[in-house]
Design a protein around this motif. Structure first.
Motif, mmCIF file in Angstrom:
data_model
loop_
_atom_site.group_PDB
_atom_site.id
_atom_site.type_symbol
_atom_site.label_atom_id
_atom_site.label_comp_id
_atom_site.label_asym_id
_atom_site.label_seq_id
_atom_site.Cartn_x
_atom_site.Cartn_y
_atom_site.Cartn_z
ATOM 1 N N ALA A 1 -13.591 111.019 -49.138
ATOM 2 C CA ALA A 1 -14.635 111.050 -48.793
ATOM 3 C C ALA A 1 -14.569 111.773 -47.038
ATOM 4 C CB ALA A 1 -14.927 109.333 -47.992
ATOM 5 N N GLY A 2 -13.397 113.022 -47.456
ATOM 6 C CA GLY A 2 -14.009 113.830 -46.230
ATOM 7 C C GLY A 2 -12.480 113.195 -45.341
ATOM 8 N N GLY A 3 -11.528 112.405 -45.852
ATOM 9 C CA GLY A 3 -10.413 111.796 -44.954
ATOM 10 C C GLY A 3 -10.276 111.495 -43.684
ATOM 11 N N HIS A 4 -11.580 110.859 -42.848
ATOM 12 C CA HIS A 4 -11.932 110.213 -41.751
ATOM 13 C C HIS A 4 -13.277 109.233 -42.438
ATOM 14 C CE1 HIS A 4 -9.736 112.560 -39.357
ATOM 15 N NE2 HIS A 4 -10.695 114.083 -39.724
ATOM 16 N N VAL A 5 -12.399 107.852 -42.660
ATOM 17 C CA VAL A 5 -13.262 106.834 -42.568
ATOM 18 C C VAL A 5 -12.809 105.838 -42.108
ATOM 19 C CG1 VAL A 5 -13.717 104.762 -44.042
ATOM 20 C CG2 VAL A 5 -13.488 107.521 -45.051
ATOM 21 N N SER A 6 -14.365 105.146 -41.089
ATOM 22 C CA SER A 6 -14.160 104.146 -40.144
ATOM 23 C C SER A 6 -14.328 103.383 -40.243
ATOM 24 C CB SER A 6 -14.132 104.605 -38.689
ATOM 25 O OG SER A 6 -14.671 106.013 -38.303
ATOM 26 N N ILE A 7 -13.122 102.225 -39.689
ATOM 27 C CA ILE A 7 -13.137 101.160 -39.887
ATOM 28 C C ILE A 7 -13.186 99.924 -38.945
ATOM 29 C CG2 ILE A 7 -11.492 99.352 -41.187
ATOM 30 C CD1 ILE A 7 -12.183 100.957 -43.062
ATOM 31 N N PRO A 8 -14.592 99.336 -38.231
ATOM 32 C CA PRO A 8 -14.879 98.702 -37.109
ATOM 33 C C PRO A 8 -14.413 97.688 -37.159
ATOM 34 C CG PRO A 8 -17.236 99.029 -38.008
ATOM 35 C CD PRO A 8 -16.192 99.718 -39.387
ATOM 36 N N LEU A 9 -13.760 96.717 -36.617
ATOM 37 C CA LEU A 9 -13.313 95.830 -37.243
ATOM 38 C C LEU A 9 -13.872 95.035 -35.354
ATOM 39 C CD1 LEU A 9 -10.194 95.354 -35.286
ATOM 40 C CD2 LEU A 9 -9.614 96.549 -37.174
ATOM 41 N N ALA A 10 -13.985 93.493 -35.654
ATOM 42 C CA ALA A 10 -13.903 92.663 -34.712
ATOM 43 C C ALA A 10 -13.830 91.483 -34.764
ATOM 44 C CB ALA A 10 -15.791 92.353 -34.669
ATOM 45 N N GLY A 11 -12.943 90.611 -33.121
ATOM 46 C CA GLY A 11 -12.558 89.497 -33.625
ATOM 47 C C GLY A 11 -12.809 89.216 -32.174
ATOM 48 N N ASP A 12 -12.203 87.262 -31.479
ATOM 49 C CA ASP A 12 -12.100 86.623 -31.034
ATOM 50 C C ASP A 12 -10.754 86.556 -30.282
ATOM 51 O OD1 ASP A 12 -14.539 86.335 -30.298
ATOM 52 O OD2 ASP A 12 -14.259 84.539 -30.815
ATOM 53 N N ASP A 13 -9.658 87.554 -30.891
ATOM 54 C CA ASP A 13 -8.608 87.270 -30.805
ATOM 55 C C ASP A 13 -8.354 88.601 -31.062
ATOM 56 O OD1 ASP A 13 -5.875 84.691 -30.719
ATOM 57 O OD2 ASP A 13 -4.793 87.110 -31.198
ATOM 58 N N VAL A 14 -6.892 89.160 -29.462
ATOM 59 C CA VAL A 14 -7.549 90.658 -29.362
ATOM 60 C C VAL A 14 -5.910 90.866 -29.902
ATOM 61 C CG1 VAL A 14 -6.449 92.117 -27.202
ATOM 62 C CG2 VAL A 14 -8.666 91.207 -26.801
ATOM 63 N N SER A 15 -4.653 90.016 -29.815
ATOM 64 C CA SER A 15 -4.329 90.013 -31.213
ATOM 65 C C SER A 15 -3.853 90.326 -32.029
ATOM 66 C CB SER A 15 -2.627 89.894 -30.389
ATOM 67 O OG SER A 15 -2.408 88.552 -30.798
ATOM 68 N N GLN B 1 -2.698 102.159 -40.977
ATOM 69 C CA GLN B 1 -1.368 102.182 -42.188
ATOM 70 C C GLN B 1 -1.717 102.946 -43.663
ATOM 71 O OE1 GLN B 1 1.880 99.781 -43.244
ATOM 72 N NE2 GLN B 1 2.506 100.369 -40.942
ATOM 73 N N MET B 2 -3.315 102.447 -43.781
ATOM 74 C CA MET B 2 -4.617 102.646 -45.031
ATOM 75 C C MET B 2 -4.493 104.002 -45.250
ATOM 76 S SD MET B 2 -5.963 99.189 -45.651
ATOM 77 C CE MET B 2 -7.028 99.813 -46.842
ATOM 78 N N GLY B 3 -4.655 104.412 -43.802
ATOM 79 C CA GLY B 3 -5.497 105.336 -43.240
ATOM 80 C C GLY B 3 -6.573 106.060 -43.314
ATOM 81 N N LEU B 4 -7.043 105.172 -42.375
ATOM 82 C CA LEU B 4 -8.269 104.045 -42.324
ATOM 83 C C LEU B 4 -8.237 104.624 -40.606
ATOM 84 C CD1 LEU B 4 -9.066 102.269 -44.990
ATOM 85 C CD2 LEU B 4 -9.889 104.249 -45.451
ATOM 86 N N GLU B 5 -9.432 104.834 -39.944
ATOM 87 C CA GLU B 5 -9.391 104.507 -38.705
ATOM 88 C C GLU B 5 -9.630 103.723 -38.203
ATOM 89 O OE1 GLU B 5 -10.649 108.546 -37.431
ATOM 90 O OE2 GLU B 5 -9.505 109.758 -38.422
ATOM 91 N N PRO B 6 -8.842 102.513 -37.597
ATOM 92 C CA PRO B 6 -9.788 101.741 -37.024
ATOM 93 C C PRO B 6 -10.322 101.752 -35.194
ATOM 94 C CG PRO B 6 -7.244 101.693 -36.611
ATOM 95 C CD PRO B 6 -7.570 102.680 -36.924
ATOM 96 N N LEU B 7 -11.730 101.319 -34.999
ATOM 97 C CA LEU B 7 -12.313 100.842 -33.807
ATOM 98 C C LEU B 7 -12.678 99.090 -33.745
ATOM 99 C CD1 LEU B 7 -12.893 102.206 -31.622
ATOM 100 C CD2 LEU B 7 -15.696 102.576 -33.060
ATOM 101 N N ASP B 8 -12.159 99.060 -32.655
ATOM 102 C CA ASP B 8 -12.785 97.745 -32.245
ATOM 103 C C ASP B 8 -13.533 98.276 -31.657
ATOM 104 O OD1 ASP B 8 -12.568 95.226 -30.588
ATOM 105 O OD2 ASP B 8 -10.489 95.256 -29.607
ATOM 106 N N VAL B 9 -14.971 97.021 -32.223
ATOM 107 C CA VAL B 9 -15.669 97.084 -31.157
ATOM 108 C C VAL B 9 -16.455 95.998 -30.908
ATOM 109 C CG1 VAL B 9 -16.906 98.722 -33.052
ATOM 110 C CG2 VAL B 9 -17.149 95.707 -33.261
ATOM 111 N N GLY B 10 -16.104 94.723 -30.275
ATOM 112 C CA GLY B 10 -15.599 93.672 -29.539
ATOM 113 C C GLY B 10 -15.712 92.055 -30.631
ATOM 114 N N PRO B 11 -16.306 91.798 -29.641
ATOM 115 C CA PRO B 11 -16.346 90.016 -30.384
ATOM 116 C C PRO B 11 -16.716 89.594 -32.106
ATOM 117 C CG PRO B 11 -17.507 89.952 -28.064
ATOM 118 C CD PRO B 11 -16.844 91.032 -28.642
ATOM 119 N N LEU B 12 -15.980 88.544 -31.982
ATOM 120 C CA LEU B 12 -16.732 88.312 -33.596
ATOM 121 C C LEU B 12 -18.020 88.464 -33.672
ATOM 122 C CD1 LEU B 12 -15.070 87.760 -35.934
ATOM 123 C CD2 LEU B 12 -15.568 85.028 -35.758
ATOM 124 N N VAL B 13 -19.170 88.229 -33.132
ATOM 125 C CA VAL B 13 -19.982 88.134 -32.614
ATOM 126 C C VAL B 13 -20.770 89.587 -33.495
ATOM 127 C CG1 VAL B 13 -20.641 88.766 -30.694
ATOM 128 C CG2 VAL B 13 -22.099 87.266 -31.802
#
Ligand SMILES: NC(=O)c1ccc[n+]([C@@H]2O[C@H](COP(=O)([O-])OP(=O)(O)OC[C@H]3O[C@@H](n4cnc5c(N)ncnc54)[C@H](OP(=O)(O)O)[C@@H]3O)[C@@H](O)[C@H]2O)c1
Length: 242
Positions: free
Chosen positions: A172-186, A197-209
Motif C-alpha cells: 500500500a505504498g509503505g505508510h499505513v496508519s492505524i488510528p487507535l483509541a482507548g481509555d487506558d493510556v498504558s 512491530q508490524m511495520g504500521l504507523e499507530p496514532l493515538d486519537v483519544g479515549p474509547l469514545v
C-alpha cells in the motif's frame, strides 16, 4: 487451620499465581497474545506477531479441526491453538478477530477478561442503499464490547486496513496508519508498540469514545470500494508539527 497448613496453602496460592503469570510470558519474555478467530485477520495477525517473536495462542471453536492444524503447521512452533476461553485465559492481551454479531452471544463463555488488554479490530455496518451506515448500536462496537467486559482495557485498533496490507504494508505504498483509541493510556502504548512491530504507523486519537469515528473511517473506505466498483485506499495520517 494449623500454622504449617496455612503457610503451605499460601505457598500454593503464590505458586499458582506465579505459574499463571509465567504462562502469559515465555523465556524471551515477550507477552503471549491470544487471537480469537482463525480467519483472514486472525491468521494474518498470528503470522505478523509470530514473526516478531511473540508466542501466540489462536482461539477457535474447533481447535482440533484440520483447517486449524494446517494453519498451525504453516505458522510455526510459536503458535498454538485452543478453545476461545482457554486461549483468552492463557494471555494478557486478547484480540477479537471475530464477527461482531457473534461476540455478543459468545462473551459469557469466553470467561473473565478483567485486567486484560482487549484489542478490538471489529467492523460492523449495515448497508442502506449504496453506502454503509453504523450498525444498530448507538455508540461503537468497542464501547459495547467494553460494557460486556467492564474490567478489561479495550483498545480499538487495526480495523481500518485490509489484512493483506497489514501483512505487507509495502503493497500500500509503505505508510499505513492505524488510528487507535482507548481509555487506558498504558494499554494503548502496548498496542501501539505491537502495531509498530508490524511495520504500521499507530496514532493515538483519544479515549474509547473515538472508536465511533475510527469505525466510521472503515465505513468510508468500504463505501468507496462500492462507489468506485473495486478501487480502494488505505489511511495515512500525518501529524503536523506545531
Ligand atoms: N479480513 C480483513 O481484512 C479485516 C481487516 C480489519 C478488520 N477485520 C475485522 O476482523 C473480524 C474478522 O474478520 P475476518 O476477515 O478474519 O473474518 P473471517 O475470515 O470470516 O474469520 C472469522 C473468524 O471468526 C470465527 N467465527 C465466526 N463465527 C463465530 C462464532 N459464532 N463463534 C466463534 N467463532 C466464530 C470463524 O471461525 P470458523 O473458521 O470456525 O468459522 C473465523 O475464525 C471482523 O470483525 C472484521 O470486520 C477484518
Amino acid at each position: 487451620m494449623h500454622r504449617r497448613t496455612v503457610i503451605a496453602s499460601i505457598g500454593a496460592t503464590v505458586a499458582l499465581s506465579t505459574l499463571a503469570q509465567a504462562q502469559t510470558r515465555t523465556a524471551g519474555s515477550k507477552e503471549r497474545i491470544a487471537i480469537l478467530g482463525t480467519g483472514s485477520l486472525g491468521s494474518t495477525l498470528a503470522e505478523c506477531w509470530g514473526r516478531a517473536g511473540y508466542p501466540i495462542v489462536l482461539g477457535s471453536r474447533t481447535p482440533q479441526d484440520q483447517r486449524v492444524t494446517s494453519l498451525l503447521a504453516k505458522l510455526g512452533s510459536t503458535v498454538s491453538a485452543a478453545t476461545l476461553s482457554e486461549a483468552a485465559r492463557q494471555a494478557s492481551i486478547v484480540v477479537f478477530a471475530l464477527p461482531w454479531p457473534a461476540v455478543r452471544t459468545l462473551m459469557p463463555s469466553i470467561g473473565d477478561l478483567t485486567g486484560k488488554i482487549i484489542i478490538d479490530p471489529m467492523n460492523s455496518m449495515k448497508w442502506v442503499g449504496a453506502y454503509p451506515h453504523p450498525p444498530d448500536i448507538a455508540t461503537s462496537v468497542s464501547e459495547e464490547l467494553q460494557s460486556l467486559a467492564p474490567g478489561a482495557k479495550v483498545v480499538k485498533a487495526l480495523n481500518t486496513p485490509t489484512a493483506a496490507n497489514m501483512r505487507d504494508p509495502k503493497r500500500a505504498g509503505g505508510h499505513v496508519s492505524i488510528p487507535l483509541a482507548g481509555d487506558d493510556v498504558s494499554a494503548k502504548a502496548q498496542v501501539a508498540a505491537l502495531v509498530t512491530q508490524m511495520g504500521l504507523e499507530p496514532l493515538d486519537v483519544g479515549p474509547l469514545v473515538a472508536a465511533r469515528y475510527i469505525e466510521a473511517m472503515l465505513r468510508l473506505s468500504a463505501g468507496y470500494v462500492a462507489y468506485t466498483r473495486g478501487k480502494y485506499f488505505e489511511y495515512h495520517l500525518v501529524p503536523v508539527k506545531t
